[in-house]
Design an enzyme around this catalytic site. Structure first.
Site, PDB file in Angstrom:
ATOM      1  N   ASP A  93       0.864  -1.182   0.000  1.00 27.97           N
ATOM      2  CA  ASP A  93       0.000   0.000   0.000  1.00 27.97           C
ATOM      3  C   ASP A  93       0.903   1.236   0.000  1.00 27.97           C
ATOM      4  O   ASP A  93       1.529   1.563   1.019  1.00 27.97           O
ATOM      5  CB  ASP A  93      -0.904   0.016   1.236  1.00 27.97           C
ATOM      6  CG  ASP A  93      -2.006  -1.043   1.179  1.00 27.97           C
ATOM      7  OD1 ASP A  93      -1.816  -2.062   0.490  1.00 27.97           O
ATOM      8  OD2 ASP A  93      -3.033  -0.856   1.859  1.00 27.97           O
TER       9      ASP A  93
ATOM     10  N   LYS B 188      -6.995   3.320  -3.417  1.00 31.55           N
ATOM     11  CA  LYS B 188      -7.384   3.326  -2.007  1.00 31.55           C
ATOM     12  C   LYS B 188      -7.596   4.760  -1.550  1.00 31.55           C
ATOM     13  O   LYS B 188      -6.816   5.648  -1.892  1.00 31.55           O
ATOM     14  CB  LYS B 188      -6.289   2.634  -1.192  1.00 31.55           C
ATOM     15  CG  LYS B 188      -6.496   2.624   0.315  1.00 31.55           C
ATOM     16  CD  LYS B 188      -5.353   1.857   0.994  1.00 31.55           C
ATOM     17  CE  LYS B 188      -5.406   1.979   2.506  1.00 31.55           C
ATOM     18  NZ  LYS B 188      -4.281   1.278   3.176  1.00 31.55           N
TER      19      LYS B 188
ATOM     20  N   LYS C 157     -10.413   0.307  -2.533  1.00 38.24           N
ATOM     21  CA  LYS C 157     -10.337   0.072  -1.091  1.00 38.24           C
ATOM     22  C   LYS C 157     -10.611   1.368  -0.330  1.00 38.24           C
ATOM     23  O   LYS C 157      -9.744   2.223  -0.231  1.00 38.24           O
ATOM     24  CB  LYS C 157      -8.957  -0.472  -0.711  1.00 38.24           C
ATOM     25  CG  LYS C 157      -8.774  -0.693   0.796  1.00 38.24           C
ATOM     26  CD  LYS C 157      -7.383  -1.237   1.109  1.00 38.24           C
ATOM     27  CE  LYS C 157      -7.113  -1.295   2.611  1.00 38.24           C
ATOM     28  NZ  LYS C 157      -5.757  -1.820   2.930  1.00 38.24           N
TER      29      LYS C 157
END
Length: 327
Positions: A159, A227, A263
């Site tokens: 991430d 995300k 996400k």
């Protein structure tokens, strides 16, 4: 998640090679995207948020939401013992009920990946934050070393955070090239790669138009997921922001044939909240995204509420938070 070599040409993106060839062409493309109707997006999100589901559909949704959780701890006080306990919970969220599914992943700092991997093996993904999380303010050498270290420790997913300062200053090609370089740093010696999630920190992007531009920028750079947030800045995930991102991945697949995951992370705490997001996924992107490979919740406290609601549906009795371990 399937793995592939990130240095291979990304299918469907060849037509956009000229778009990403220069700062000027990338700027023209991103600023040529349709603008987001703020009032319309917020009204649509609010309307979808009022829908409810019952009985068997709700039971299915609760299990799906559990399977979509990236169980997360990203604190300076994290210890090996704490993350090992979290890893055990990820495998068996409700030890009293063997039918309860495992979560999608455990998300930790890169130096703790090995502790989690020793517990979960290949049964649950291990995600690591990288690239100078949460600020993204470091040299590229440091960011790439951070990424390679996490991958070497066994991370299945990375991430990364974008440099929001560069993005807001209009240095889009710099952000694009950082994502491409980070994706290349995800390559393992055997040629496979850790999947890449790109964090925008939408609370700092200021407008929905910027969220749409960041989404397309990251997708053109070859990310596997987009995300919303680090969870360190408020507002974090919101329904309208997620709606804009879901529209982007839907439109991107229509244009390129490439499917990208979404996400939302930060601030999603209850089963009721999670179900609102699932309804939105189905309505905006479609049921192809109703799968942990394509939609995740970044959360630390959400899982316990999902477990409490699941217990209520299976036993008829409501169990309080004391019945489940603290995350």
């Amino acid at each position: 998640m399937p793995t592939s070599a990130p240095t291979d040409p990304v299918p469907g993106l060849a037509a956009y090679s000229e778009v990403t060839a220069s700062e000027a062409s990338l700027r023209r493309f991103l600023h040529g995207l349709p603008g987001v109707d703020q009032v319309g997006a917020e009204a649509r999100a609010a309307g979808l948020g009022t829908r409810s589901i019952k009985t068997t559909a709700k039971a299915w949704a609760l299990d799906l939401a559990i399977r979509m959780v990236d169980l997360t701890t990203l604190e300076g006080q994290d210890t090996p013992g704490k993350v090992r306990a979290l890893a055990n919970k990820a495998l068996r969220p409700d030890p009293a009920d063997p039918t309860c599914p495992s979560v999608a992943a455990v998300c930790v700092y890169g130096d703790l990946v090995g502790e989690v991997k020793a517990i979960v093996g290949d049964q649950v993904n291990v995600a690591a934050v990288a690239t100078a999380f949460p600020s993204g303010r470091a040299s590229m050498d440091v960011k790439l070393a951070d990424t390679r270290d996490a991958v070497a420790n066994g991370a299945d997913e990375i991430d990364m955070v974008i440099d929001r300062g560069a993005f807001l200053a209009g240095r889009y090609l710099q952000v694009f090239e950082e994502i491409v370089a980070t994706r290349e740093a995800c390559v393992r010696p055997d040629g496979t790669h850790a999947h890449l999630k790109v964090i925008f920190e939408t609370g700092e992007l200021q407008t929905y138009d910027n969220v749409r531009r960041a989404s397309w920028l990251a997708m053109l750079a070859g990310t596997d997921f987009i995300k919303t947030s680090t969870g360190k800045v408020q507002p974090a995930a919101t329904l309208p922001v997620t709606l804009v991102m879901l529209e982007a991945v839907r439109d991107f697949r229509e244009a390129t044939g490439v499917q990208i995951g979404v996400k939302p992370a930060g601030g999603i705490r209850t089963a009721k909240d999670a179900i609102k997001y699932l309804v939105m996924v189905n309505e905006i992107a479609g049921d192809d995204w109703l799968d942990p490979d394509w939609f995740r919740f970044g959360a630390s406290t959400l899982l316990n509420d999902l477990l409490m609601q699941r217990t209520k549906m299976t036993t008829g009795r409501y169990s309080g938070p004391d019945y489940f371990t603290l995350d």
